[in-house]
Motif scaffolding. Structure first.
Motif, short mmCIF file in Angstrom:
data_model
loop_
_atom_site.label_atom_id
_atom_site.label_comp_id
_atom_site.label_asym_id
_atom_site.label_seq_id
_atom_site.Cartn_x
_atom_site.Cartn_y
_atom_site.Cartn_z
N VAL A 39 0.85 -1.19 0.00
CA VAL A 39 0.00 0.00 0.00
C VAL A 39 0.88 1.24 0.00
O VAL A 39 2.08 1.17 0.29
CB VAL A 39 -0.93 0.03 1.23
CG1 VAL A 39 -1.86 -1.17 1.25
CG2 VAL A 39 -0.13 0.10 2.53
N ARG A 40 0.29 2.38 -0.30
CA ARG A 40 1.02 3.64 -0.27
C ARG A 40 1.33 4.02 1.18
O ARG A 40 0.58 3.67 2.10
CB ARG A 40 0.20 4.74 -0.94
CG ARG A 40 -1.11 5.03 -0.24
CD ARG A 40 -2.06 5.87 -1.07
NE ARG A 40 -1.53 7.19 -1.31
CZ ARG A 40 -2.17 8.12 -2.02
NH1 ARG A 40 -3.35 7.85 -2.57
NH2 ARG A 40 -1.65 9.31 -2.20
N ASN A 41 2.41 4.75 1.38
CA ASN A 41 2.82 5.09 2.75
C ASN A 41 2.44 6.50 3.17
O ASN A 41 2.80 6.94 4.26
CB ASN A 41 4.32 4.89 2.93
CG ASN A 41 5.15 5.84 2.07
OD1 ASN A 41 4.61 6.68 1.35
ND2 ASN A 41 6.47 5.71 2.14
N LEU A 44 -3.20 6.73 5.27
CA LEU A 44 -3.50 5.59 6.13
C LEU A 44 -4.67 4.75 5.62
O LEU A 44 -4.76 3.56 5.92
CB LEU A 44 -3.81 6.09 7.54
CG LEU A 44 -4.08 5.05 8.63
CD1 LEU A 44 -2.86 4.18 8.85
CD2 LEU A 44 -4.49 5.73 9.93
N ASP A 46 -5.65 3.30 2.81
CA ASP A 46 -5.41 2.07 2.06
C ASP A 46 -4.86 0.98 2.98
O ASP A 46 -5.15 -0.21 2.80
CB ASP A 46 -4.44 2.32 0.90
CG ASP A 46 -5.12 3.04 -0.26
OD1 ASP A 46 -6.36 3.14 -0.24
OD2 ASP A 46 -4.41 3.51 -1.16
N TYR A 47 -4.06 1.37 3.95
CA TYR A 47 -3.55 0.41 4.94
C TYR A 47 -4.71 -0.17 5.74
O TYR A 47 -4.78 -1.37 5.99
CB TYR A 47 -2.55 1.09 5.86
CG TYR A 47 -1.86 0.15 6.83
CD1 TYR A 47 -0.66 -0.45 6.49
CD2 TYR A 47 -2.41 -0.13 8.07
CE1 TYR A 47 -0.02 -1.32 7.37
CE2 TYR A 47 -1.79 -1.00 8.95
CZ TYR A 47 -0.59 -1.58 8.60
OH TYR A 47 0.02 -2.45 9.47
N ALA A 50 -6.71 -2.65 3.81
CA ALA A 50 -6.00 -3.92 3.59
C ALA A 50 -6.01 -4.84 4.80
O ALA A 50 -5.81 -6.05 4.66
CB ALA A 50 -4.55 -3.62 3.19
N LEU A 51 -6.25 -4.30 5.99
CA LEU A 51 -6.09 -5.08 7.22
C LEU A 51 -6.89 -6.39 7.25
O LEU A 51 -6.33 -7.45 7.57
CB LEU A 51 -6.45 -4.21 8.43
CG LEU A 51 -5.41 -3.16 8.82
CD1 LEU A 51 -5.97 -2.22 9.89
CD2 LEU A 51 -4.14 -3.82 9.33
N ILE A 61 1.64 -6.41 5.53
CA ILE A 61 1.36 -5.25 4.68
C ILE A 61 2.61 -4.38 4.66
O ILE A 61 3.15 -4.05 5.71
CB ILE A 61 0.18 -4.43 5.20
CG1 ILE A 61 -1.07 -5.31 5.35
CG2 ILE A 61 -0.12 -3.25 4.29
CD1 ILE A 61 -2.22 -4.60 6.06
N PRO A 63 3.92 -0.74 3.52
CA PRO A 63 3.71 0.59 2.95
C PRO A 63 4.96 1.04 2.19
O PRO A 63 6.07 0.89 2.69
CB PRO A 63 3.46 1.48 4.18
CG PRO A 63 3.22 0.52 5.32
CD PRO A 63 4.01 -0.70 4.98
#
Length: 334
Positions: A39-41, A44, A46-47, A50-51, A61, A63
């Motif tokens: 995911v992009r860093n 938050l 997108d993170y 994804a969880l 995951i 970032p």
């Protein structure tokens, strides 16, 4: 001997006829398999999205920089790939994580798949449908702009194995409504205080039962002891107030300033676009901005992306257009 051979052949055929459906059923139960989620860093959300799927897959995951992989990340990925873990899922479209990052992963020998939409609600919907192609009896939904509620909903989805969707806070997103219909749950659980009742009413109008977790949490209050020391209670209350009030005022002030942005910190083009949005009451269709500002559509698109990076605006796809909404108060000094 011939009779025995024929009998053995028949037995094998019968056994195979039972085993083939069984193996097919097992194959259909197996979902997508990945070794790593990227995911992009710099955002938050997108993170958070994804969880639940990282939990489902039992994978980490990672970032990363959305534009290109830095040397440290490349070294991490190379070490990870040494164990044979080379199937990567990128979450987000090319605006979230660039094609350059994807190309770098491919050159390193990774098998790369990408799932993402133009906006976060669409990304969440695509992931839910990807990991639950046969639907689910329960779906959890949270606001795309309330990260706290989204985080709680992600935990909820992780615990119970639910598909996880996001929506606009004041209206049910088209992609979310479409995903709910395809998942066809018996129950849609709404999480947190970041959504309006209109979202709930729209889901119920679609024929689905809803349960608002925010409203239905039950908290057990322990019974008070028979003998109460009121002096101690009064002292504790006064002490708590003496500590809590200044702290609360401090954090309220910090939050107030964090949500106020002086227009002077923006570039000239950004100011013009922001002023155009303000003139429309803080919300505007992106397709109207070229006429309001005099800038071309590509220029408007780039400016909006920069404002999104600064978390000053958010976009939501409604029908065939994007709705651009200011997320912070813009201070314009005379």
């Amino acid at each position: 001997m011939v009779k025995r051979a024929v009998a053995l052949t028949l037995i094998l055929l019968v056994f195979s006829s039972f085993m083939l459906p069984l193996s097919s059923a097992q194959d259909t139960k197996e979902g997508p398999k990945y070794d790593l989620i990227i995911v992009r860093n710099d955002d938050l959300i997108d993170y958070i999205i994804a969880l639940p799927y990282a939990k489902m897959l039992d994978v980490p995951i990672l970032p990363v920089n959305r534009e290109e992989l830095d040397p440290g990340t490349i070294a991490q990925l190379q070490s990870y790939a040494q164990f044979g873990w080379n199937h990567v899922l990128i979450i987000g479209d090319s605006q979230a994580i660039s094609d350059k990052v994807q190309d770098e992963l491919l050159k390193m020998g990774f098998i790369v798949e990408r799932i993402g939409g133009a906006v976060r609600t669409e990304t969440a919907a695509k992931l839910a449908l990807h990991f639950y192609p046969n639907g689910h009896d329960t779906v959890v939904v949270a606001s795309s702009s309330d990260y706290g509620s989204a985080l709680a909903a992600a935990r909820w989805a992780m615990i119970y194995g639910y598909p996880f969707l996001l929506t606009q806070e004041d209206a049910l997103s088209d992609s979310t409504a479409d995903a709910i219909q395809k998942l066809h749950p018996d129950l849609v659980e709404l999480m947190g205080a970041g959504m309006s009742k209109d979202v709930q009413r729209k889901i119920e109008a679609m024929g689905y039962q809803t349960y608002w977790v925010r409203e239905n949490l039950e908290i057990e209050i322990p019974a008070q002891p028979r003998e109460t020391n009121w002096v101690m209670i009064a002292a504790a209350v006064l002490l708590s107030l003496a500590v809590a009030v200044p702290v609360s005022l401090y954090y309220a002030k910090e939050k107030w300033f964090a949500n106020r942005v002086p227009i002077e910190v923006l570039t000239e083009k950004e100011r013009i676009v922001v002023n155009a949005i303000l003139e429309k009451g803080g919300t505007v269709k992106q397709e109207e901005l070229p006429e309001l500002t005099g800038y071309s559509r590509p220029t408007i698109s780039r400016i909006i992306q920069e404002l999104e990076k600064k978390q000053l605006v958010e976009r939501e796809k409604v029908g065939k257009t994007f709705i651009v909404k200011l997320t912070k108060e813009i201070i314009i000094r005379d």
